[in-house]
Design an enzyme around this catalytic site. Structure first.
Site, PDB file in Angstrom:
ATOM      1  N   HIS A  93      -2.165   5.561  -1.555  1.00  0.00           N
ATOM      2  CA  HIS A  93      -2.985   5.312  -0.373  1.00  0.00           C
ATOM      3  C   HIS A  93      -2.233   5.665   0.916  1.00  0.00           C
ATOM      4  CE1 HIS A  93      -5.866   2.286  -2.511  1.00  0.00           C
ATOM      5  NE2 HIS A  93      -5.804   3.467  -3.104  1.00  0.00           N
ATOM      6  N   GLU A  95      -1.845   4.035   3.781  1.00  0.00           N
ATOM      7  CA  GLU A  95      -0.975   2.970   4.289  1.00  0.00           C
ATOM      8  C   GLU A  95       0.309   2.878   3.470  1.00  0.00           C
ATOM      9  OE1 GLU A  95      -5.321   1.503   4.669  1.00  0.00           O
ATOM     10  OE2 GLU A  95      -4.130   2.681   3.262  1.00  0.00           O
ATOM     11  N   CYS A 121      -7.220  -1.806   1.487  1.00  0.00           N
ATOM     12  CA  CYS A 121      -7.527  -2.516   0.248  1.00  0.00           C
ATOM     13  C   CYS A 121      -6.502  -3.635   0.059  1.00  0.00           C
ATOM     14  CB  CYS A 121      -7.492  -1.545  -0.933  1.00  0.00           C
ATOM     15  SG  CYS A 121      -5.819  -1.012  -1.395  1.00  0.00           S
ATOM     16  N   CYS A 124      -2.845  -2.395  -0.446  1.00  0.00           N
ATOM     17  CA  CYS A 124      -2.211  -1.985   0.812  1.00  0.00           C
ATOM     18  C   CYS A 124      -1.950  -3.185   1.717  1.00  0.00           C
ATOM     19  CB  CYS A 124      -3.071  -0.955   1.530  1.00  0.00           C
ATOM     20  SG  CYS A 124      -3.086   0.647   0.684  1.00  0.00           S
TER      21      CYS A 124
END
Length: 165
Positions: A93, A95, A121, A124
């Site tokens: 992801h 992040e 999410c 993260c």
């Protein structure tokens, strides 16, 4: 939000538009997202401290392995609902990649903020918490109630970016 400023002490001064900090950093996150190799959602993240960019990240396959555009997307092929079965995804992801870049290059992100094109999410959110992120500014929402709950419990400041000010 945009502010109008004139160049001081210039006889032919015309007003110009200068973006405020939130617009500036979110625009960077949107630009970073264009590097994403994800077939389902393009996300960008920019970690900022004291009005300075520390790191960026976008979602996609880890370095050294083929991108989803080359090998396909299991989650897309199996019509897996957004926000579920993260372990089936080849990608990292945005992040997560921004935090990884900070570690890779030895940059402290303690007490920093992250501008991200999507609400993080839960995976993260936990990483951002442990990395010392104290504020999350996000553009688009993402349905993950556990993420919101964890971030609220940890008193992380959350702000939805509003282009209109």
């Amino acid at each position: 939000m945009l502010c109008r400023k004139a160049i001081p002490h210039h006889p032919m001064t015309l007003p110009f538009v200068r973006p405020d900090n939130d617009t500036y950093f979110m625009s960077m996150a949107e630009l970073v997202a264009t590097r994403s190799t994800c077939l389902r959602r393009k996300v960008g993240a920019v970690i900022v401290k004291e009005k300075r960019v520390l790191t960026t990240g976008y979602n996609g396959a880890p370095k050294g392995i083929r991108h989803c555009a080359e090998v396909g997307c299991v989650r897309l092929e199996q019509n897996i609902e957004s926000g579920t079965r993260h372990e089936l995804c080849r990608g990292v992801h945005a992040e997560q990649n921004a935090v990884i870049q900070a570690a890779y290059f030895g940059v402290s992100i303690k007490d920093a903020a992250v501008y991200t094109t999507n609400f993080p999410c839960v995976l993260c959110a936990k990483i951002l918490l442990n990395a010392g992120i104290i504020e999350i500014i996000y553009k688009d929402d993402y349905v993950d109630e556990l993420s919101r709950s964890i971030l609220a419990e940890a008193n992380v400041k959350l702000r939805r970016f509003d282009m209109l000010g």
